[in-house]
Motif scaffolding. Sequence first.
Motif, PDB file in Angstrom:
ATOM      1  N   PRO A  15       0.567  -1.276  -0.068  1.00 18.51           N
ATOM      2  CA  PRO A  15       0.199   0.319  -0.719  1.00 18.51           C
ATOM      3  C   PRO A  15       0.874   0.741  -0.122  1.00 18.51           C
ATOM      4  N   PHE A  16       2.151   0.850   0.343  1.00 19.70           N
ATOM      5  CA  PHE A  16       3.036   2.309   0.278  1.00 19.70           C
ATOM      6  C   PHE A  16       2.890   2.651  -1.371  1.00 19.70           C
ATOM      7  N   PHE A  17       3.110   2.462  -1.715  1.00 17.67           N
ATOM      8  CA  PHE A  17       3.662   2.472  -3.334  1.00 17.67           C
ATOM      9  C   PHE A  17       2.050   2.839  -4.276  1.00 17.67           C
ATOM     10  N   SER A  18       1.186   2.252  -3.379  1.00 19.42           N
ATOM     11  CA  SER A  18      -0.536   3.036  -3.739  1.00 19.42           C
ATOM     12  C   SER A  18      -0.589   4.603  -3.075  1.00 19.42           C
ATOM     13  N   GLU A  19      -0.215   4.646  -2.653  1.00 12.71           N
ATOM     14  CA  GLU A  19      -0.233   5.687  -1.732  1.00 12.71           C
ATOM     15  C   GLU A  19       0.390   6.959  -2.158  1.00 12.71           C
ATOM     16  N   LEU A  20       2.187   6.428  -2.745  1.00  9.70           N
ATOM     17  CA  LEU A  20       3.122   6.922  -3.315  1.00  9.70           C
ATOM     18  C   LEU A  20       1.938   7.549  -4.811  1.00  9.70           C
ATOM     19  N   LEU A  21       1.608   6.576  -5.938  1.00  9.76           N
ATOM     20  CA  LEU A  21       1.432   6.235  -6.937  1.00  9.76           C
ATOM     21  C   LEU A  21      -0.059   7.742  -6.866  1.00  9.76           C
ATOM     22  N   ARG A  22      -0.755   7.445  -5.862  1.00 12.88           N
ATOM     23  CA  ARG A  22      -1.836   8.833  -5.346  1.00 12.88           C
ATOM     24  C   ARG A  22      -0.935  10.474  -5.733  1.00 12.88           C
ATOM     25  N   GLY A  23      -0.052  10.066  -5.516  1.00 13.64           N
ATOM     26  CA  GLY A  23       0.724  11.699  -5.131  1.00 13.64           C
ATOM     27  C   GLY A  23       0.765  12.030  -6.115  1.00 13.64           C
ATOM     28  N   ILE A  24       1.384  11.226  -6.893  1.00 14.71           N
ATOM     29  CA  ILE A  24       2.402  11.628  -8.412  1.00 14.71           C
ATOM     30  C   ILE A  24       0.917  11.098  -9.471  1.00 14.71           C
ATOM     31  N   SER A  25      -0.290  11.013  -9.977  1.00 12.52           N
ATOM     32  CA  SER A  25      -1.268  11.120  -9.866  1.00 12.52           C
ATOM     33  C   SER A  25      -2.121  12.283  -9.802  1.00 12.52           C
ATOM     34  N   ASP A  26      -2.128  12.690  -8.274  1.00 10.73           N
ATOM     35  CA  ASP A  26      -2.095  14.268  -8.093  1.00 10.73           C
ATOM     36  C   ASP A  26      -1.405  15.196  -9.199  1.00 10.73           C
ATOM     37  N   ALA A  27      -0.452  15.348  -8.948  1.00 13.65           N
ATOM     38  CA  ALA A  27       0.291  16.029  -9.322  1.00 13.65           C
ATOM     39  C   ALA A  27       0.430  16.445 -10.477  1.00 13.65           C
ATOM     40  N   CYS A  28      -0.051  14.833 -11.620  1.00 12.92           N
ATOM     41  CA  CYS A  28       0.388  14.833 -12.718  1.00 12.92           C
ATOM     42  C   CYS A  28      -0.795  15.425 -13.496  1.00 12.92           C
ATOM     43  N   HIS A  29      -2.639  15.469 -12.863  1.00 16.71           N
ATOM     44  CA  HIS A  29      -3.916  15.860 -12.623  1.00 16.71           C
ATOM     45  C   HIS A  29      -3.808  17.101 -12.534  1.00 16.71           C
ATOM     46  N   GLU A  30      -3.314  17.702 -11.711  1.00 19.70           N
ATOM     47  CA  GLU A  30      -2.966  19.858 -11.814  1.00 19.70           C
ATOM     48  C   GLU A  30      -2.461  20.159 -12.873  1.00 19.70           C
ATOM     49  N   ARG A  31      -0.965  19.269 -13.662  1.00 21.52           N
ATOM     50  CA  ARG A  31      -0.018  20.079 -14.915  1.00 21.52           C
ATOM     51  C   ARG A  31      -0.944  19.550 -16.244  1.00 21.52           C
ATOM     52  N   ASP A  32      -2.080  18.875 -15.559  1.00 15.13           N
ATOM     53  CA  ASP A  32      -2.440  18.005 -17.534  1.00 15.13           C
ATOM     54  C   ASP A  32      -1.498  17.136 -17.929  1.00 15.13           C
ATOM     55  N   TYR A  33      -0.841  15.661 -17.230  1.00 17.74           N
ATOM     56  CA  TYR A  33      -0.050  15.525 -17.691  1.00 17.74           C
ATOM     57  C   TYR A  33      -0.412  13.669 -17.473  1.00 17.74           C
ATOM     58  N   SER A  34      -0.206  12.714 -18.423  1.00 14.97           N
ATOM     59  CA  SER A  34      -0.316  11.759 -18.144  1.00 14.97           C
ATOM     60  C   SER A  34       0.739  10.827 -17.369  1.00 14.97           C
ATOM     61  N   MET A  35       0.567   9.097 -16.874  1.00 16.23           N
ATOM     62  CA  MET A  35       1.220   8.385 -16.504  1.00 16.23           C
ATOM     63  C   MET A  35       1.131   7.127 -17.091  1.00 16.23           C
ATOM     64  N   TYR A  36       2.515   6.970 -17.195  1.00 17.09           N
ATOM     65  CA  TYR A  36       3.274   5.599 -18.444  1.00 17.09           C
ATOM     66  C   TYR A  36       4.027   4.844 -17.596  1.00 17.09           C
ATOM     67  N   LEU A  37       3.099   3.438 -17.119  1.00 14.65           N
ATOM     68  CA  LEU A  37       3.870   3.107 -15.865  1.00 14.65           C
ATOM     69  C   LEU A  37       4.811   1.956 -16.553  1.00 14.65           C
ATOM     70  N   THR A  38       6.093   1.036 -16.373  1.00 10.61           N
ATOM     71  CA  THR A  38       6.353   0.133 -16.772  1.00 10.61           C
ATOM     72  C   THR A  38       6.012  -0.675 -15.269  1.00 10.61           C
ATOM     73  N   THR A  39       6.192  -2.189 -16.335  1.00 12.01           N
ATOM     74  CA  THR A  39       5.467  -3.821 -15.520  1.00 12.01           C
ATOM     75  C   THR A  39       6.192  -4.980 -15.310  1.00 12.01           C
ATOM     76  N   GLY A  40       7.414  -4.245 -15.514  1.00 12.99           N
ATOM     77  CA  GLY A  40       8.251  -5.675 -15.577  1.00 12.99           C
ATOM     78  C   GLY A  40       8.132  -6.130 -14.916  1.00 12.99           C
ATOM     79  N   ASN A  41       8.723  -7.878 -14.545  1.00 12.98           N
ATOM     80  CA  ASN A  41       8.768  -8.256 -12.961  1.00 12.98           C
ATOM     81  C   ASN A  41       9.881  -8.474 -13.099  1.00 12.98           C
ATOM     82  N   THR A  42      11.343  -7.973 -14.220  1.00 10.98           N
ATOM     83  CA  THR A  42      12.916  -8.600 -13.660  1.00 10.98           C
ATOM     84  C   THR A  42      13.048  -7.631 -13.866  1.00 10.98           C
ATOM     85  N   GLU A  43      14.771  -7.381 -13.671  1.00 15.91           N
ATOM     86  CA  GLU A  43      14.998  -6.358 -13.214  1.00 15.91           C
ATOM     87  C   GLU A  43      15.295  -5.520 -15.358  1.00 15.91           C
TER      88      GLU A  43
END
Length: 347
Positions: A78-106
Amino acid sequence: MSVTIKDVAKKAGVAPSTVSRVISDSPRISEKTKRKVRKVMDELGYHLNYNGRVLVSQSTQTIGIVTKVSSDHFFENPFFSELLRGISDACHERDYSMYLTTGNTEEAIFQEVVKMVQGKRVDGVLVLYSREDDQVVPFLRESSFPFVVLGKPVDRPGETMYVDNDNVQASKEMTRYLIGLGHERIGYVGGNSQFEVARDRLEGYRAAMKDQGLPIDEKWLKNDPSDKQDPDQIVEQLLVLEKIPTALIFTDEYNALTVMRSLSRRGVSIPEQMSIAAFNNTVVSRLADPPLTTVDTQAIQLGHESASSLIDLLKRPDMVKKSMIIPTRIVERESSCRLERNTQKKA
């Protein structure tokens, strides 16, 4: 008939060029004018043609988010969920979108970042970790691609924009808090030492114990380099010691919860026989049984400030590289208590 920039300008009483500058979030336009124009845009139902905007401005209005190696762990914690919430809020305020990596290896994550950069899919990258032997940050530096790190960079911190807590100091304060409750045998359950945050928190714990002249039994320290700790194994190893810790600090509240359950199954009462404290302070801490004493790392603010810093860098590429330290605080709950109440019999 679609609404145009000229329609917005006419109703807002400004020039079409002003509307264009508001859309691009130009620093030359006052916040008052931006609010007025954006309100008119909403009222008229004006929507940007993003495809056309990308062609004209060479901007995707998107930032890439690079996670730690395991996306499974990322989404479970859940720490990362809250982190993403903060990122999402800032992007929304500045009219930006997010592109999230989804890999399971380095390697999978690194290849996604290469595609982001070389394919011009994002304007900048937010790296949500600081780790030794990382491929991503050196690649971004070599590519001269805008990026911000969440966490103190392992190397060249003076040349890198980052947002972090003072994890050494925060860990010292939590250790001192438990010492203030009368605990001298304090264990530490950490994480992958490749990550800067894990090393800093362990350093703070060791420093606080040393400052108070308290010995550290290395058997009290549990640090799993795989980030996949077995809570039952941790508990079994601790409970057979000649001198069992009377308190444990966890670098992550998620791991603390799993060990607390294992302790309870073995009849160890929390906090009477074992005080527990951890980092992050999300909903997990509040809903734990008993509720968990934590260091509040301000996850939402960490996310918001890191995304805002990246967008500022995109708007002003020549700005001086800066770092930002988000303050922490200890939140006292029922998982910790004074040692005088401790009924543990084993010396």
